[in-house]
Write a protein that holds these residues in place. Structure first.
Motif, PDB file in Angstrom:
ATOM      1  N   GLY A  10      40.167  48.122  34.178  1.00  0.00           N
ATOM      2  CA  GLY A  10      41.581  49.469  33.913  1.00  0.00           C
ATOM      3  C   GLY A  10      42.861  48.867  34.151  1.00  0.00           C
ATOM      4  O   GLY A  10      44.146  49.527  34.279  1.00  0.00           O
ATOM      5  N   ASN A  11      42.963  47.644  34.346  1.00  0.00           N
ATOM      6  CA  ASN A  11      44.863  46.608  34.820  1.00  0.00           C
ATOM      7  C   ASN A  11      45.128  46.235  33.500  1.00  0.00           C
ATOM      8  O   ASN A  11      44.769  46.754  31.842  1.00  0.00           O
ATOM      9  N   ASP A  12      46.953  47.098  33.292  1.00  0.00           N
ATOM     10  CA  ASP A  12      47.778  46.686  32.778  1.00  0.00           C
ATOM     11  C   ASP A  12      47.397  45.471  31.874  1.00  0.00           C
ATOM     12  O   ASP A  12      47.259  44.687  30.672  1.00  0.00           O
ATOM     13  N   TYR A  13      47.017  44.315  32.280  1.00  0.00           N
ATOM     14  CA  TYR A  13      46.853  42.881  32.001  1.00  0.00           C
ATOM     15  C   TYR A  13      45.295  43.059  31.457  1.00  0.00           C
ATOM     16  O   TYR A  13      45.880  41.820  29.940  1.00  0.00           O
ATOM     17  N   ALA A  14      44.633  43.926  31.347  1.00  0.00           N
ATOM     18  CA  ALA A  14      43.076  44.017  30.821  1.00  0.00           C
ATOM     19  C   ALA A  14      42.731  42.898  29.128  1.00  0.00           C
ATOM     20  O   ALA A  14      41.767  42.057  28.770  1.00  0.00           O
ATOM     21  N   ASP A  15      44.368  43.458  27.773  1.00  0.00           N
ATOM     22  CA  ASP A  15      44.000  43.129  27.129  1.00  0.00           C
ATOM     23  C   ASP A  15      44.852  41.399  27.055  1.00  0.00           C
ATOM     24  O   ASP A  15      44.807  41.581  25.651  1.00  0.00           O
ATOM     25  N   LYS A  16      45.214  40.868  27.548  1.00  0.00           N
ATOM     26  CA  LYS A  16      46.257  39.695  27.687  1.00  0.00           C
ATOM     27  C   LYS A  16      45.250  38.746  28.305  1.00  0.00           C
ATOM     28  O   LYS A  16      45.206  37.564  27.767  1.00  0.00           O
ATOM     29  N   HIS A  17      44.323  39.354  28.433  1.00  0.00           N
ATOM     30  CA  HIS A  17      43.332  38.570  29.486  1.00  0.00           C
ATOM     31  C   HIS A  17      41.745  38.215  29.474  1.00  0.00           C
ATOM     32  O   HIS A  17      41.496  39.149  28.730  1.00  0.00           O
ATOM     33  N   GLY A  18      40.968  37.453  29.499  1.00  0.00           N
ATOM     34  CA  GLY A  18      39.693  37.461  28.832  1.00  0.00           C
ATOM     35  C   GLY A  18      39.495  36.312  28.114  1.00  0.00           C
ATOM     36  O   GLY A  18      40.272  35.387  27.674  1.00  0.00           O
ATOM     37  N   ASP A  19      38.355  36.904  27.286  1.00  0.00           N
ATOM     38  CA  ASP A  19      38.398  36.074  26.006  1.00  0.00           C
ATOM     39  C   ASP A  19      38.974  36.502  25.168  1.00  0.00           C
ATOM     40  O   ASP A  19      40.291  37.211  24.441  1.00  0.00           O
ATOM     41  N   TYR A  20      39.085  35.284  24.332  1.00  0.00           N
ATOM     42  CA  TYR A  20      40.448  35.227  23.403  1.00  0.00           C
ATOM     43  C   TYR A  20      40.205  33.799  22.217  1.00  0.00           C
ATOM     44  O   TYR A  20      39.407  33.032  22.621  1.00  0.00           O
ATOM     45  N   TRP A  21      40.626  34.462  21.065  1.00  0.00           N
ATOM     46  CA  TRP A  21      39.845  34.058  19.834  1.00  0.00           C
ATOM     47  C   TRP A  21      40.556  32.976  19.073  1.00  0.00           C
ATOM     48  O   TRP A  21      41.762  33.633  19.226  1.00  0.00           O
ATOM     49  N   ILE A  22      40.314  31.846  18.817  1.00  0.00           N
ATOM     50  CA  ILE A  22      41.053  31.551  17.674  1.00  0.00           C
ATOM     51  C   ILE A  22      40.463  31.097  16.148  1.00  0.00           C
ATOM     52  O   ILE A  22      39.396  30.748  15.918  1.00  0.00           O
ATOM     53  N   TYR A  23      40.884  31.468  15.341  1.00  0.00           N
ATOM     54  CA  TYR A  23      40.529  31.789  13.887  1.00  0.00           C
ATOM     55  C   TYR A  23      41.622  30.370  12.958  1.00  0.00           C
ATOM     56  O   TYR A  23      42.481  31.027  13.309  1.00  0.00           O
ATOM     57  N   ILE A  24      40.680  30.598  12.181  1.00  0.00           N
ATOM     58  CA  ILE A  24      40.998  28.931  11.241  1.00  0.00           C
ATOM     59  C   ILE A  24      40.913  28.906  10.123  1.00  0.00           C
ATOM     60  O   ILE A  24      39.014  29.623   9.945  1.00  0.00           O
ATOM     61  N   ALA A  25      42.018  28.907   9.178  1.00  0.00           N
ATOM     62  CA  ALA A  25      41.512  28.931   7.521  1.00  0.00           C
ATOM     63  C   ALA A  25      41.835  27.624   6.999  1.00  0.00           C
ATOM     64  O   ALA A  25      42.705  27.260   7.533  1.00  0.00           O
ATOM     65  N   LYS A  26      41.305  26.632   6.228  1.00  0.00           N
ATOM     66  CA  LYS A  26      41.249  24.868   5.497  1.00  0.00           C
ATOM     67  C   LYS A  26      40.812  25.228   4.256  1.00  0.00           C
ATOM     68  O   LYS A  26      39.765  26.333   4.370  1.00  0.00           O
ATOM     69  N   LYS A  27      41.472  24.625   3.619  1.00  0.00           N
ATOM     70  CA  LYS A  27      41.141  24.194   2.537  1.00  0.00           C
ATOM     71  C   LYS A  27      39.694  23.490   2.127  1.00  0.00           C
ATOM     72  O   LYS A  27      39.420  22.092   3.327  1.00  0.00           O
ATOM     73  N   ALA A  28      38.387  23.322   1.835  1.00  0.00           N
ATOM     74  CA  ALA A  28      36.722  22.375   1.885  1.00  0.00           C
ATOM     75  C   ALA A  28      37.904  20.994   1.722  1.00  0.00           C
ATOM     76  O   ALA A  28      36.964  21.149   2.089  1.00  0.00           O
ATOM     77  N   ASP A  29      38.144  20.888  -0.296  1.00  0.00           N
ATOM     78  CA  ASP A  29      38.646  19.828  -0.176  1.00  0.00           C
ATOM     79  C   ASP A  29      39.017  18.646   0.486  1.00  0.00           C
ATOM     80  O   ASP A  29      39.231  17.740   0.534  1.00  0.00           O
ATOM     81  N   THR A  30      40.166  19.183   0.446  1.00  0.00           N
ATOM     82  CA  THR A  30      40.967  18.743   1.124  1.00  0.00           C
ATOM     83  C   THR A  30      41.988  18.946   2.528  1.00  0.00           C
ATOM     84  O   THR A  30      41.978  17.638   3.470  1.00  0.00           O
ATOM     85  N   LYS A  31      40.824  19.641   3.853  1.00  0.00           N
ATOM     86  CA  LYS A  31      40.806  19.983   4.814  1.00  0.00           C
ATOM     87  C   LYS A  31      41.942  20.071   5.887  1.00  0.00           C
ATOM     88  O   LYS A  31      42.588  20.343   6.183  1.00  0.00           O
ATOM     89  N   LEU A  32      43.312  20.373   4.884  1.00  0.00           N
ATOM     90  CA  LEU A  32      44.522  21.108   5.130  1.00  0.00           C
ATOM     91  C   LEU A  32      44.452  22.685   5.657  1.00  0.00           C
ATOM     92  O   LEU A  32      43.860  23.275   5.343  1.00  0.00           O
ATOM     93  N   HIS A  33      44.960  22.556   7.217  1.00  0.00           N
ATOM     94  CA  HIS A  33      44.055  24.375   7.550  1.00  0.00           C
ATOM     95  C   HIS A  33      45.361  24.598   7.080  1.00  0.00           C
ATOM     96  O   HIS A  33      46.283  24.402   6.800  1.00  0.00           O
ATOM     97  N   LEU A  34      45.316  25.850   6.896  1.00  0.00           N
ATOM     98  CA  LEU A  34      45.911  27.008   5.514  1.00  0.00           C
ATOM     99  C   LEU A  34      46.399  27.735   6.753  1.00  0.00           C
ATOM    100  O   LEU A  34      47.808  28.350   6.474  1.00  0.00           O
ATOM    101  N   ALA A  35      46.364  28.209   7.786  1.00  0.00           N
ATOM    102  CA  ALA A  35      46.361  29.315   8.684  1.00  0.00           C
ATOM    103  C   ALA A  35      45.588  28.912   9.471  1.00  0.00           C
ATOM    104  O   ALA A  35      44.376  28.586   9.842  1.00  0.00           O
ATOM    105  N   TYR A  36      46.158  29.854  10.931  1.00  0.00           N
ATOM    106  CA  TYR A  36      45.488  30.101  12.168  1.00  0.00           C
ATOM    107  C   TYR A  36      46.450  31.608  12.716  1.00  0.00           C
ATOM    108  O   TYR A  36      46.972  31.824  12.094  1.00  0.00           O
ATOM    109  N   SER A  37      44.845  32.516  13.499  1.00  0.00           N
ATOM    110  CA  SER A  37      45.634  33.602  14.314  1.00  0.00           C
ATOM    111  C   SER A  37      44.023  33.584  15.257  1.00  0.00           C
ATOM    112  O   SER A  37      43.350  32.915  15.399  1.00  0.00           O
ATOM    113  N   THR A  38      45.531  34.348  16.760  1.00  0.00           N
ATOM    114  CA  THR A  38      44.462  34.185  17.558  1.00  0.00           C
ATOM    115  C   THR A  38      44.497  35.686  18.266  1.00  0.00           C
ATOM    116  O   THR A  38      45.604  35.893  17.971  1.00  0.00           O
TER     117      THR A  38
END
Length: 133
Positions: free
Chosen positions: A72-100
């Motif tokens: 019910g609090n205003d901060y509920a969408d900014k606190h609690g579980d958070y995820w880090i999504y990562i994408a990288k090239k399989a052959d070189t392991k170069l990190h292409l992007a991330y999203s949180t």
């Protein structure tokens, strides 16, 4: 000095104690470093040939675990579980992007949008493969 201490995995309050610089100033420096890193990454990682991409996710939390967040609090969408999504090239392991963010479609879509922006899409009969472990 702030950058060196960050690289050594010191927290903002620890850096404040070591340097005598106020934590708000240190936070501003961290934001500037992050902005600059993002700009450099956008400049350097472009037109990457997209073949096989590994995507993964990591769980963390902000302030408190999700079960302890009062929805019910205003901060509920900014606190609690958070995820880090990562994408990288399989052959070189170069990190292409991330999203949180929360574990919702919007966060995953953000990751794929960044990958699409930085990579060269396959042409004709070629296809990019996305895998996750």
């Amino acid at each position: 000095m702030i950058c060196k201490l960050l690289v050594e995995q010191n927290g903002i309050r620890a850096i404040e104690r070591i340097t005598g610089i106020h934590r708000d100033t240190i936070s501003d420096v961290v934001k500037d470093i992050a902005r600059h890193a993002r700009e450099v990454t956008d400049f350097l990682i472009k037109d990457i040939e997209l073949t096989e991409v590994q995507v993964d996710e990591m769980w963390s939390f902000i302030k408190k675990k999700q079960k302890n967040v009062d929805e019910g609090n205003d901060y509920a969408d900014k606190h609690g579980d958070y995820w880090i999504y990562i994408a990288k090239k399989a052959d070189t392991k170069l990190h292409l992007a991330y999203s949180t963010g929360k574990r919702v479609q919007k966060t995953a879509d953000k990751l794929m949008k960044i990958v699409k922006k930085r990579c060269e899409m396959p042409i004709d009969n070629e296809k990019a493969t996305f895998t996750s472990v």
